[in-house]
Design a protein around this motif. Structure first.
Motif, PDB file in Angstrom:
ATOM      1  N   GLU A 108       0.792  -1.226   0.000  1.00 52.12           N
ATOM      2  CA  GLU A 108       0.000   0.000   0.000  1.00 52.12           C
ATOM      3  C   GLU A 108       0.827   1.279   0.000  1.00 52.12           C
ATOM      4  N   ALA A 109       2.121   1.181  -0.161  1.00 53.84           N
ATOM      5  CA  ALA A 109       2.976   2.362  -0.031  1.00 53.84           C
ATOM      6  C   ALA A 109       2.494   3.525  -0.893  1.00 53.84           C
ATOM      7  N   LYS A 110       2.067   3.242  -2.104  1.00 53.72           N
ATOM      8  CA  LYS A 110       1.659   4.322  -3.008  1.00 53.72           C
ATOM      9  C   LYS A 110       0.383   5.010  -2.542  1.00 53.72           C
ATOM     10  N   ASN A 111      -0.351   4.394  -1.623  1.00 53.88           N
ATOM     11  CA  ASN A 111      -1.611   4.956  -1.140  1.00 53.88           C
ATOM     12  C   ASN A 111      -1.503   5.568   0.254  1.00 53.88           C
ATOM     13  N   ILE A 112      -0.311   5.575   0.818  1.00 55.65           N
ATOM     14  CA  ILE A 112      -0.096   6.061   2.180  1.00 55.65           C
ATOM     15  C   ILE A 112       0.754   7.324   2.151  1.00 55.65           C
ATOM     16  N   ASP A 113       0.320   8.331   2.914  1.00 57.37           N
ATOM     17  CA  ASP A 113       1.090   9.564   3.060  1.00 57.37           C
ATOM     18  C   ASP A 113       1.821   9.629   4.393  1.00 57.37           C
ATOM     19  N   GLY A 114       1.173   9.168   5.463  1.00 58.39           N
ATOM     20  CA  GLY A 114       1.760   9.245   6.793  1.00 58.39           C
ATOM     21  C   GLY A 114       1.447   8.008   7.599  1.00 58.39           C
ATOM     22  N   VAL A 115       2.339   7.668   8.524  1.00 65.30           N
ATOM     23  CA  VAL A 115       2.182   6.479   9.358  1.00 65.30           C
ATOM     24  C   VAL A 115       2.223   6.883  10.820  1.00 65.30           C
ATOM     25  N   VAL A 116       1.230   6.433  11.583  1.00 63.13           N
ATOM     26  CA  VAL A 116       1.147   6.688  13.014  1.00 63.13           C
ATOM     27  C   VAL A 116       1.511   5.393  13.739  1.00 63.13           C
ATOM     28  N   ILE A 117       2.542   5.436  14.572  1.00 61.55           N
ATOM     29  CA  ILE A 117       3.098   4.232  15.193  1.00 61.55           C
ATOM     30  C   ILE A 117       2.886   4.291  16.700  1.00 61.55           C
ATOM     31  N   SER A 118       2.083   3.368  17.202  1.00 58.75           N
ATOM     32  CA  SER A 118       1.749   3.346  18.635  1.00 58.75           C
ATOM     33  C   SER A 118       1.904   1.937  19.183  1.00 58.75           C
ATOM     34  N   THR A 119       2.977   1.291  18.809  1.00 62.75           N
ATOM     35  CA  THR A 119       3.288  -0.069  19.241  1.00 62.75           C
ATOM     36  C   THR A 119       4.131  -0.025  20.519  1.00 62.75           C
ATOM     37  N   PRO A 120       4.435  -1.188  21.138  1.00 60.16           N
ATOM     38  CA  PRO A 120       5.384  -1.182  22.254  1.00 60.16           C
ATOM     39  C   PRO A 120       6.739  -0.616  21.841  1.00 60.16           C
ATOM     40  N   ASP A 121       7.493  -0.135  22.825  1.00 63.33           N
ATOM     41  CA  ASP A 121       8.728   0.612  22.581  1.00 63.33           C
ATOM     42  C   ASP A 121       9.704  -0.108  21.659  1.00 63.33           C
ATOM     43  N   HIS A 122       9.819  -1.423  21.806  1.00 65.84           N
ATOM     44  CA  HIS A 122      10.888  -2.151  21.116  1.00 65.84           C
ATOM     45  C   HIS A 122      10.711  -2.211  19.610  1.00 65.84           C
TER      46      HIS A 122
END
Length: 485
Positions: A108-122
């Protein structure tokens, strides 16, 4: 600062912020995204197409706040745990769902502008790096990374790939830290001599041994994907969704969880860089009345870390910041009356002419004694963020739409990276207390890291006087996983 206490100067500053942002946006030619092309740049007329990775709990609230700004579309959701993702899936039914962020970015890279990352720290760093290398703007929960090397590499990557970045320490956009800045700049407390930061965290298990009995992996959870780059270990009960914070393989303890909210105000307003040395003491757990427990996989139940920073224009000399967790607190300021609250989480600035305090996120700033606040007429000079703490999310989305370098952010990796490095350097001192050696006579162990000051070499990312702790500066990823640098 509450809404009812904001004066006309603050409101004027907000209007100026809006006006300046609008004028900046008006300067762009509005053309379709496919015409513009290029990494990290979007047409101002477009909505930001957002992918969320780790979409339960804090991830769900992050996506909601970004979406509520009115300029973002939550287009993709990714989580290794279907149970945790359920709320976001229901909230954003049109979003396509993945379990593996690598598959999502690949397809989906061509359809994504921004990524929100809220996973565990590691897993923060490797997901963020993969997104940035594709030219995607990133919003990453605090702490930015799990180890120091990752923080340095993400900071460098944000500049290299020209993408808009923001760490999720939303207090950095709040009015409170700006009030503290104005007080400091106006000389209300003079030059700062010492800062104390304290928290009642941890509120999850720490100072314990790894359970000897495992548990069945929930059907909705892909445990191998959850582990990601961390060493493989069998699933244990209640690790997900919260108790991972107390294990060094996944979390960064109380410092990682709350330091980005409490150390951020002094770090920002005093113009600090990473510390030149750190030292600490930690609380003990006893397995019986005679034997102290040794639990190197788990963060300690409490700690007191002293970080030394080089002198700046705002400090009297080299500055010490004291970090205290597990319920440890500094001495109560004599300026507080007996029944005036000191707070279970807070920051105390001690200056040559006075003192000031704030709560988590820099909220509720106040001069000491508290009677000084009623007569305070300090002019508002530090520009405010429209929407304050809630504006932190919208700020990132609007900056991503405008394009790299067009709108200032409160916590871009340029500043979030060194702040995160600072907290993780402090964690080196904590982890160093569990480094043990066999005594020369072969009888028992000693712990050489418990009574020394660690000297930090910023350029080479290493402690110069206790090499054994440098193993924690950069982790070895599990086979099959990579930071991509």
């Amino acid at each position: 600062m509450t809404e009812e206490n904001k004066d006309s100067a603050a409101n004027s500053s907000r209007r100026n912020f809006i006006k300046t942002t609008a004028l900046a946006a008006a300067g762009f030619m509005i053309v379709p995204r496919h015409v513009l092309g290029g990494k990290g740049f979007l047409a101002p007329s477009d909505r930001l197409m957002v992918a969320g990775v780790g979409v339960g709990g804090k991830g769900e609230s992050d996506l909601e706040r970004i979406y509520s700004g009115g300029k973002s579309e939550i287009a993709f959701l990714c989580d290794v745990d279907d149970r945790r993702a359920a709320g976001s899936v229901k909230r954003f039914p049109k979003a396509k769902y993945y379990k593996d962020y690598r598959q999502m970015l690949d397809k989906e890279a061509k359809n994504i502008d921004g990524v929100v990352i809220s996973t565990p720290d590691h897993t923060h760093a490797m997901i963020a790096m993969a997104a940035m290398q594709l030219g995607k703007h990133v919003y990453v929960q605090k702490p930015l990374t799990h180890d120091i090397f990752e923080a340095r590499k993400l900071t460098e990557a944000a500049n290299r790939y020209k993408v808009v970045t923001q760490m999720g320490n939303q207090g950095a956009s709040g009015d409170g830290v700006r009030k503290l800045q104005d007080w400091l700049d106006a000389g209300r407390i003079g030059k700062v001599e010492t800062v104390y930061c304290w928290t009642d965290r941890p509120v999850w298990p720490q100072g314990i041994s790894w359970p000897t009995t495992g548990a069945a992996v929930p059907a909705e959870l892909d445990w191998d994907l959850w582990l990601g780059c961390a060493p493989f270990k069998p699933y244990i009960d209640k690790m997900v969704p919260f108790n991972w914070r107390g294990w060094w393989d996944y979390g960064t303890g109380a410092l990682g969880d709350m330091g980005c909210h409490l150390v951020e105000p002094p770090f920002r307003i005093l113009g600090l860089d990473t510390p030149i040395d750190v030292q600490c003491s930690v609380g003990s757990v006893y397995v019986d009345e005679f034997k102290r427990g040794y639990f190197p996989e788990s963060c300690p139940p409490s700690s007191h870390v002293i970080m030394t920073f080089e002198k700046t224009k705002k400090t009297k000399g080299n500055l010490e910041i004291h970090w205290m967790d597990g319920g440890i607190k500094p001495e109560r300021p004599e300026e507080l009356e007996a029944n005036e609250a000191f707070g279970s989480n807070g920051v105390l600035f001690i200056g040559t002419k006075g003192k000031m305090m704030c709560d988590t996120y820099g909220a509720n700033p106040r001069l000491l004694p508290l009677s000084r606040n009623a007569e305070d007429q300090t002019k508002v000079k530090t520009p405010l963020v429209e929407g304050g703490v809630d504006g932190h999310y919208r700020q990132w989305a609007e900056a991503a739409i405008a394009g790299y370098g067009k709108i200032n952010l409160s916590s871009p990796f340029e500043t979030a990276g060194p702040l995160t490095e600072t907290l993780l350097i402090a964690n080196l001192a904590i982890r160093g207390t569990d480094v043990r050696r066999t005594k020369a006579d072969g009888n028992g162990f000693d712990y050489p890291g418990r009574d020394i000051k660690l000297l930090w070499d910023k350029q080479n990312l290493r402690v110069t006087n206790f090499d054994e702790v440098n193993q924690f500066v950069k982790r070895e990823y599990r086979q099959g996983w990579s930071l991509g640098v």
